[in-house]
Design an enzyme around this catalytic site. Structure first.
Site, PDB file in Angstrom:
ATOM      1  CG  HIS A  64      25.944  35.036  41.948  1.00 52.04           C
ATOM      2  ND1 HIS A  64      25.032  34.666  42.910  1.00 52.04           N
ATOM      3  CD2 HIS A  64      26.447  33.886  41.448  1.00 52.04           C
ATOM      4  CE1 HIS A  64      24.991  33.349  42.997  1.00 52.04           C
ATOM      5  NE2 HIS A  64      25.840  32.848  42.119  1.00 52.04           N
ATOM      6  CG  HIS A  79      27.394  31.908  37.722  1.00 52.56           C
ATOM      7  ND1 HIS A  79      28.545  32.404  38.301  1.00 52.56           N
ATOM      8  CD2 HIS A  79      26.771  31.180  38.685  1.00 52.56           C
ATOM      9  CE1 HIS A  79      28.620  31.984  39.555  1.00 52.56           C
ATOM     10  NE2 HIS A  79      27.551  31.246  39.816  1.00 52.56           N
TER      11      HIS A  79
END
Length: 324
Positions: A64, A79
């Protein structure tokens, strides 16, 4: 893209979507800039692209998050979504590997936008410069819609941070801890550890599986890929080394709100056992209607007593007008 040295480093948008100030990120680690300064994008696209030429430093094991290092040394963390580490990679596809060179616009991570919208805390994606001691943002574009490749921000070097060595003030202090965090040391714990470490003059590092990273670098800590149950050594040298090791050990062992045992207990407590079926009680007196428990909870409102009235029917009629 990268401009000349006089213009600094230009970062293009890695996503299509709405560009917002970092303050609007619903996560204190990003909003309070514990990881560094930057912007956030609420995405409408489903592929994260490289914002500049550089090299991939880390790809988080949950797929992620990714960090690039530009040629001038600037480190940029991207992120995707918030609390997406808990998805353990589900919904993500990684297109690059650690150490790989990339050019601006190259795809880094693909993600299922609909899946994340249903599973993640938020889709908002912070784009953060994680070495703010060496680079500052001199220009940024926010509060507008953007496409991939649109101007995002411009960085300029502020001079190398003078990382003084304090090792001669004393020997190394070492302490081993077992990581109790359910998702290991990802962005949020790394930011808190780095913030604590920066409060000490000692040189502090975390060592795990024969890999070492500065405790003052969130990106370095994330690159260790430390997981739940890993044994980690905290190593420090300097005048306040003992205090630094104790503070970081206490922080890690506290779990920072992410202890696996506490999370498991919360999940277990949230499971409500199905109540046993309630037998229908016989009425206490003829004509009284009794209720039964339909579901556990709090009842709010007016309580009433229902009584069935018995209608007396006269067999002999009294005429049409009386009956009406």
């Amino acid at each position: 893209m990268e401009a000349g040295s006089s213009a600094g480093l230009l970062l293009s948008s890695p996503l299509s979507g709405w560009v917002a100030p970092l303050d609007e990120t619903p996560d204190a680690v990003f909003a309070e800039r514990m990881l560094g300064d930057g912007l956030a994008i609420d995405p409408t696209g489903s592929v994260l692209h490289a914002p500049c030429d550089g090299r991939v430093i880390t790809v988080h094991r949950s797929r992620h998050a990714v960090t690039l290092r530009a040629a001038n040394g600037a480190e940029i963390l991207m992120h995707v979504g918030l609390e997406t580490v808990a998805l353990d990679g589900e919904g993500f596809t990684v297109h690059v590997a650690e150490g790989q060179a990339v050019t601006a616009g190259d795809p880094l991570i693909g993600f299922d936008l609909d899946f994340l919208a249903r599973k993640a805390k938020s889709l908002i994606t912070p784009i953060v410069v994680t070495n703010p001691e060496a680079f500052s943002i001199v220009r940024r574009a926010q509060d507008h819609e953007t496409g991939v490749g649109g101007f995002l921000m411009e960085l300029t070097a502020v001079g190398g941070a003078a990382a003084g060595t304090a090792a001669d003030a004393g020997g190394e202090v070492v302490r081993e801890v077992v990581v109790p965090l359910a998702h290991g040391i990802h962005a949020r714990p790394a930011a808190r550890i780095a913030e604590t470490a920066r409060g000490f003059t000692a040189e502090i590092a975390l060592v795990a599986v024969n890999r070492r990273a500065s405790a003052k670098s969130p990106v370095g800590l994330m690159s260790l890929a430390i997981r739940l149950g890993d044994h980690v050594s905290i190593v420090a040298a300097g005048p306040d080394a003992e205090g630094a090791v104790a503070a970081i050990a206490e922080l890690i062992e506290s779990g920072m709100g992410e202890r696996a045992d506490e999370i498991a207990a919360q999940v277990a407590a949230a499971v409500v056992e199905e109540p046993p079926p309630v037998a229908v009680a016989e009425p206490a007196e003829p004509g009284v209607l009794r209720g039964v428990l339909a579901a556990p909870g709090l009842a709010i409102g007016q309580a009433v007593r229902l009584v069935a009235e018995e209608i007396t029917v006269v067999e002999t009629g009294a005429g049409a007008s009386a009956e009406l």
